[in-house]
Design a protein around this motif. Structure first.
Motif, PDB file in Angstrom:
ATOM      1  N   TYR A 147     -18.970  12.883  -7.040  1.00 35.44           N
ATOM      2  CA  TYR A 147     -19.227  11.446  -7.002  1.00 35.44           C
ATOM      3  C   TYR A 147     -20.702  11.206  -7.304  1.00 35.44           C
ATOM      4  CZ  TYR A 147     -14.896  11.182  -4.225  1.00 35.44           C
ATOM      5  OH  TYR A 147     -13.597  11.286  -3.761  1.00 35.44           O
ATOM      6  N   TYR A 172     -19.624   3.272  -4.732  1.00 33.06           N
ATOM      7  CA  TYR A 172     -19.549   3.740  -3.345  1.00 33.06           C
ATOM      8  C   TYR A 172     -18.197   3.375  -2.748  1.00 33.06           C
ATOM      9  CZ  TYR A 172     -20.694   4.479   1.585  1.00 33.06           C
ATOM     10  OH  TYR A 172     -20.687   4.906   2.893  1.00 33.06           O
ATOM     11  N   TYR A 175     -15.799   5.902  -3.786  1.00 26.58           N
ATOM     12  CA  TYR A 175     -16.028   7.114  -3.001  1.00 26.58           C
ATOM     13  C   TYR A 175     -15.377   6.992  -1.617  1.00 26.58           C
ATOM     14  CZ  TYR A 175     -18.697   9.993   0.299  1.00 26.58           C
ATOM     15  OH  TYR A 175     -19.066  10.829   1.328  1.00 26.58           O
ATOM     16  N   GLN A 179     -12.146   9.167   0.712  1.00 32.44           N
ATOM     17  CA  GLN A 179     -12.685  10.008   1.783  1.00 32.44           C
ATOM     18  C   GLN A 179     -12.024   9.742   3.129  1.00 32.44           C
ATOM     19  OE1 GLN A 179     -15.367  12.401   1.466  1.00 32.44           O
ATOM     20  NE2 GLN A 179     -14.741  12.114  -0.662  1.00 32.44           N
TER      21      GLN A 179
END
Length: 293
Positions: A147, A172, A175, A179
């Motif tokens: 990333y 972000y 990302y 996660q």
């Protein structure tokens, strides 16, 4: 906390990004790769800063959970504290048309949550927010997925409401979607009573474990991003842990193995974490695309 608005991309996911960010305030990978340096502030005499300048204003960390490269600014535990306080004080979280996510809050509320009794140091808060915004991150997580992102891509005051907003970038957001994330807002006030930035980083790291965990001191320091190229610095960090083990014990963290040095001092070799029953921490799994019919 937030009044959720319809997400433009909601149909793509079983659970939308707003729900995920309402339940969690940081990714597990961030806390296991030392992204948030275990220091209170950046000092020109510190080893972290000297290494940062030596490496052309970049900071690289590699742990068994992944790799991270931070460029532009050193992100400290104070930056992480403030983002956590923003999540804790948020009035609203919205997904914007470009895929970024805006969080709206009152600056005075955030500062008071952080411990500024007057809540008036808005200039300092905005400076810290812009340090985060002006920092670039490259990360390879435990699954070897790469990333590259800036956490924030915008911020600003809203005169009509007296609020302030920060905008998490679309990269972000992507990302975070992929996660495992953790929410510890209900434990934040307790965490912020810890004066040592190193100890706060250790508590955050162990909170990413759902059950028990143990680790040798040197490996623990490396994982939270503490410099490993100075024995004096490592000894100082050890003393910080050993002198404040009573504080860590309040978070379920205790010494596992000790030895007595020639000077008669007890030296901790390993740390043990056991999650306390009353600890209010939540985990949110990666968002999964819906199966096409």
């Amino acid at each position: 906390m937030a009044k959720k608005k319809e997400s433009p991309n909601q149909s793509k996911f079983e659970i939308d990004i707003i729900s995920k960010m309402e339940r969690s305030n940081v990714s597990v990978s961030e806390l296991r790769t030392g992204l948030w340096a275990p220091i209170e502030k950046v000092s020109s005499t510190s080893l972290i800063y000297k290494n940062f300048i030596k490496n052309k204003r970049s900071r690289a960390i590699s742990t068994s959970w992944g790799k991270v490269l931070i460029t532009g600014n050193i992100l400290t535990q104070v930056h992480r504290d403030l983002l956590d306080c923003i999540f804790a004080s948020a009035h609203n979280i919205e997904e914007l048309e470009n895929g970024s996510v805006a969080v709206f809050f009152n600056e005075t509320d955030v500062l008071k949550r952080y411990g500024n009794s007057a809540g008036s140091n808005h200039t300092w808060l905005r400076t810290k927010i812009r340090e985060i915004r002006n920092t670039s991150i490259e990360m390879e997580d435990h699954s070897k997925k790469y990333y590259a992102f800036q956490i924030l891509n915008d911020d600003g005051a809203i005169p009509e409401t007296g609020e302030f907003k920060i905008v998490f970038s679309d990269k972000y957001r992507n990302y975070i979607e992929g996660q495992l994330t953790i929410g510890y807002i209900d434990e934040l006030d307790k965490l912020l009573t810890i004066q040592s930035a190193l100890l706060r980083s250790i508590v955050r790291f162990f909170w990413t474990h759902k059950d028990a965990s143990k680790m040798e001191i040197k490996a623990l320091l490396a994982t939270v991003g503490y410099p490993q190229d100075s024995e004096n610095a490592i000894r100082a960090a050890r003393r910080d842990i050993e002198n404040n083990i009573d504080i860590l014990e309040k978070f379920g963290i205790s010494s596992l193995e000790e030895e007595v040095t020639e000077s008669g001092r007890k030296k901790i070799k390993k740390i043990l974490y056991r999650k306390q029953e009353d600890t209010k921490i939540t985990f949110s799994a990666p968002l999964q695309p819906l199966i096409s019919k």
